[in-house]
Design a protein around this motif. Structure first.
Motif, mmCIF file in Angstrom:
data_model
loop_
_atom_site.group_PDB
_atom_site.id
_atom_site.type_symbol
_atom_site.label_atom_id
_atom_site.label_comp_id
_atom_site.label_asym_id
_atom_site.label_seq_id
_atom_site.Cartn_x
_atom_site.Cartn_y
_atom_site.Cartn_z
ATOM 1 N N GLU A 1 0.813 -1.221 0.000
ATOM 2 C CA GLU A 1 0.000 0.000 0.000
ATOM 3 C C GLU A 1 0.840 1.263 0.000
ATOM 4 O OE1 GLU A 1 0.369 -1.057 4.466
ATOM 5 O OE2 GLU A 1 0.492 -2.013 2.504
ATOM 6 N N GLY A 2 2.139 1.130 0.275
ATOM 7 C CA GLY A 2 2.996 2.301 0.326
ATOM 8 C C GLY A 2 2.982 2.926 1.699
ATOM 9 N N VAL A 3 4.151 3.117 2.275
ATOM 10 C CA VAL A 3 4.255 3.788 3.565
ATOM 11 C C VAL A 3 5.268 4.918 3.398
ATOM 12 C CG1 VAL A 3 4.585 3.521 6.044
ATOM 13 C CG2 VAL A 3 3.736 1.600 4.715
ATOM 14 N N VAL A 4 6.561 4.595 3.491
ATOM 15 C CA VAL A 4 7.574 5.585 3.145
ATOM 16 C C VAL A 4 8.144 5.292 1.760
ATOM 17 C CG1 VAL A 4 8.188 6.120 5.500
ATOM 18 C CG2 VAL A 4 9.372 4.265 4.335
ATOM 19 N N GLY A 5 7.741 4.209 1.174
ATOM 20 C CA GLY A 5 8.073 3.880 -0.199
ATOM 21 C C GLY A 5 6.820 3.905 -1.052
ATOM 22 N N MET A 6 6.997 4.008 -2.356
ATOM 23 C CA MET A 6 5.870 4.136 -3.275
ATOM 24 C C MET A 6 4.912 2.946 -3.182
ATOM 25 S SD MET A 6 6.052 4.577 -7.419
ATOM 26 C CE MET A 6 6.832 6.182 -7.321
ATOM 27 N N PRO A 7 3.605 3.160 -3.317
ATOM 28 C CA PRO A 7 2.649 2.050 -3.377
ATOM 29 C C PRO A 7 2.947 1.149 -4.572
ATOM 30 C CG PRO A 7 1.500 4.125 -3.036
ATOM 31 C CD PRO A 7 2.913 4.471 -3.356
ATOM 32 N N LEU A 8 2.936 -0.146 -4.355
ATOM 33 C CA LEU A 8 3.183 -1.121 -5.419
ATOM 34 C C LEU A 8 1.941 -1.934 -5.750
ATOM 35 C CD1 LEU A 8 6.665 -2.396 -4.194
ATOM 36 C CD2 LEU A 8 6.200 -0.688 -5.969
ATOM 37 N N ASN A 9 0.965 -1.905 -4.875
ATOM 38 C CA ASN A 9 -0.290 -2.636 -5.093
ATOM 39 C C ASN A 9 -1.206 -1.746 -5.932
ATOM 40 O OD1 ASN A 9 -2.613 -4.127 -4.995
ATOM 41 N ND2 ASN A 9 -2.692 -4.272 -2.768
ATOM 42 N N ARG A 10 -0.879 -1.680 -7.235
ATOM 43 C CA ARG A 10 -1.568 -0.759 -8.135
ATOM 44 C C ARG A 10 -2.006 -1.496 -9.387
ATOM 45 N NH1 ARG A 10 3.203 3.461 -8.482
ATOM 46 N NH2 ARG A 10 1.924 4.391 -10.114
ATOM 47 N N ALA A 11 -3.216 -1.185 -9.841
ATOM 48 C CA ALA A 11 -3.797 -1.881 -10.991
ATOM 49 C C ALA A 11 -2.915 -1.769 -12.227
ATOM 50 C CB ALA A 11 -5.190 -1.325 -11.280
ATOM 51 N N GLU A 12 -2.251 -0.610 -12.417
ATOM 52 C CA GLU A 12 -1.447 -0.434 -13.628
ATOM 53 C C GLU A 12 -0.203 -1.315 -13.650
ATOM 54 O OE1 GLU A 12 -0.664 3.425 -11.190
ATOM 55 O OE2 GLU A 12 -2.248 1.919 -11.413
ATOM 56 N N PHE A 13 0.179 -1.868 -12.486
ATOM 57 C CA PHE A 13 1.316 -2.785 -12.442
ATOM 58 C C PHE A 13 0.897 -4.235 -12.674
ATOM 59 C CE2 PHE A 13 4.061 0.052 -9.456
ATOM 60 C CZ PHE A 13 4.384 0.847 -10.537
ATOM 61 N N ARG A 14 -0.393 -4.545 -12.491
ATOM 62 C CA ARG A 14 -0.861 -5.930 -12.634
ATOM 63 C C ARG A 14 -1.179 -6.214 -14.105
ATOM 64 N NH1 ARG A 14 -3.156 -4.554 -7.585
ATOM 65 N NH2 ARG A 14 -5.219 -4.090 -8.434
ATOM 66 N N VAL A 15 -0.117 -6.506 -14.853
ATOM 67 C CA VAL A 15 -0.209 -6.671 -16.296
ATOM 68 C C VAL A 15 0.555 -7.926 -16.694
ATOM 69 C CG1 VAL A 15 0.243 -5.566 -18.521
ATOM 70 C CG2 VAL A 15 -0.266 -4.158 -16.543
ATOM 71 N N ASP A 16 0.084 -8.598 -17.726
ATOM 72 C CA ASP A 16 0.793 -9.760 -18.258
ATOM 73 C C ASP A 16 2.181 -9.313 -18.729
ATOM 74 O OD1 ASP A 16 1.771 -11.955 -19.580
ATOM 75 O OD2 ASP A 16 0.117 -12.116 -21.016
ATOM 76 N N PRO A 17 3.255 -9.841 -18.137
ATOM 77 C CA PRO A 17 4.600 -9.385 -18.511
ATOM 78 C C PRO A 17 4.986 -9.717 -19.941
ATOM 79 C CG PRO A 17 4.734 -11.233 -16.986
ATOM 80 C CD PRO A 17 3.298 -10.817 -17.033
ATOM 81 N N GLU B 1 -4.371 3.437 -2.032
ATOM 82 C CA GLU B 1 -5.752 3.117 -1.651
ATOM 83 C C GLU B 1 -5.844 1.790 -0.906
ATOM 84 O OE1 GLU B 1 -8.190 5.039 -1.989
ATOM 85 O OE2 GLU B 1 -7.558 6.522 -3.472
ATOM 86 N N GLY B 2 -4.717 1.134 -0.700
ATOM 87 C CA GLY B 2 -4.747 -0.197 -0.098
ATOM 88 C C GLY B 2 -5.041 -0.167 1.388
#
Length: 312
Positions: free
Chosen positions: A64-80, A284-285
């Motif tokens: 969800e991001g605290v002092v680091g950037m949020p990583l639980n984001r829809a734009e990252f959940r993509v077929d690699p 938003e997590g």
């Protein structure tokens, strides 16, 4: 007759072999796809384990991001394997591998005005390099696993619920070992002695404050929330910290736009008065951080905030 029977047997065996080979040929793509899927799942699980051991403190148990950037984001959940996924994979892999510049004190937030004129926080948090080639502790396979874990293509973000699961990706246990006097040793902050004594007594009361069951302070504590040992260098003020302790989550939680922080700098430390608000990221997590407005008095929250802000 004997030769005719022999030819029939050979013909039947040839047909059987041809059918077998045809069946294997038809099945091979499915077998390869299954093997590839299993390998991908193994990478995701390995990534979850590495994340739990190394990344939770800055990016949060749920990404969800605290002092680091949020990583639980829809734009990252993509077929690699997709065109867009390849770009995101390269961006995430490179950021994890090389890190990115930030404030020399590792954390630094500044209060800024949003385009709408509201107060918000901007972070210049440094991202360390994690790939051995760039001075980090991880090999290429580990960085790949972390990247695929973040990108796991499930709309629900189900991979984040592996983190903290003792059977899948356990977070390291807290160190709450007392010293020879029988108390958990905590550092003195640059505050009046009365504040040091009162705050440390509150923090050692784990049933009441719970801070050390999630956070590291000095040599003691846990690894779920960020290390608070130098919170006084982060740049936040007491007003914000008090509100965060009171209302980080729950029915009266601070609005997302007031949470810390919602803007992250990309590749530079604070070197000028220029503030770049082009990259807005709102977490938003869900948060592990509980609300303490009904657990601690205003005076207790105030003294804890003074102590933490005095840690430098």
């Amino acid at each position: 007759m004997r030769n005719e029977r022999k030819y029939k047997i050979i013909t039947l065996l040839s047909l059987a072999l041809a059918l077998l080979l045809l069946g294997l040929g038809v099945r091979e793509p499915f077998r390869m796809a299954t093997a590839e899927y299993r390998q991908h799942e193994e990478y995701v699980l390995k990534g979850a384990q590495i994340y739990a051991e190394n990344c939770v403190q800055c990016h949060g148990p749920y990404g969800e991001g605290v002092v680091g950037m949020p990583l639980n984001r829809a734009e990252f959940r993509v077929d690699p394997a997709s065109p867009a996924g390849k770009e995101i994979y390269a961006y995430l892999f490179d950021t994890i591998a090389r890190g990115r510049e930030g404030n020399a004190a590792h954390y630094q937030w500044v209060r800024v005005k949003t385009p709408e004129g509201k107060d918000a926080w901007m972070s210049y948090t440094e991202m360390p390099a994690w790939l051995k080639e760039h001075g980090g502790p991880l090999d290429e396979e580990a960085v790949k696993a972390l990247t695929l874990f973040i990108m796991y293509d499930d709309p629900s973000g189900s991979q984040w619920y592996m983190v903290g699961d003792s059977s899948k990706a356990p977070i390291p246990a807290a160190d709450l070992t007392p010293d020879e006097t029988g108390v958990i040793p905590l550092p003195d902050a640059d505050v009046p002695e009365e504040v040091n004594v009162t705050a440390k007594a509150l923090l050692r009361d784990l049933a009441k404050t719970q801070c050390l069951t999630c956070h590291r302070i000095g040599s003691k504590g846990a690894y779920i929330g960020p290390d608070l040992s130098q919170l006084g260098l982060w740049g936040i003020d007491k007003e914000f910290l008090v509100e965060w302790i009171k209302r980080a989550s729950g029915p009266n939680a601070m609005p997302h736009d007031e949470r810390m922080p919602i803007y992250w700098s990309q590749n530079r430390a604070i070197t000028s008065t220029e503030i770049d608000l082009s990259e807005r990221v709102v977490s938003e997590g869900p948060y592990y951080m509980p609300a303490f407005e009904d657990r601690l008095t205003d005076e207790e929250i105030s003294v804890i905030a003074d102590y933490l802000l005095g840690l430098k």
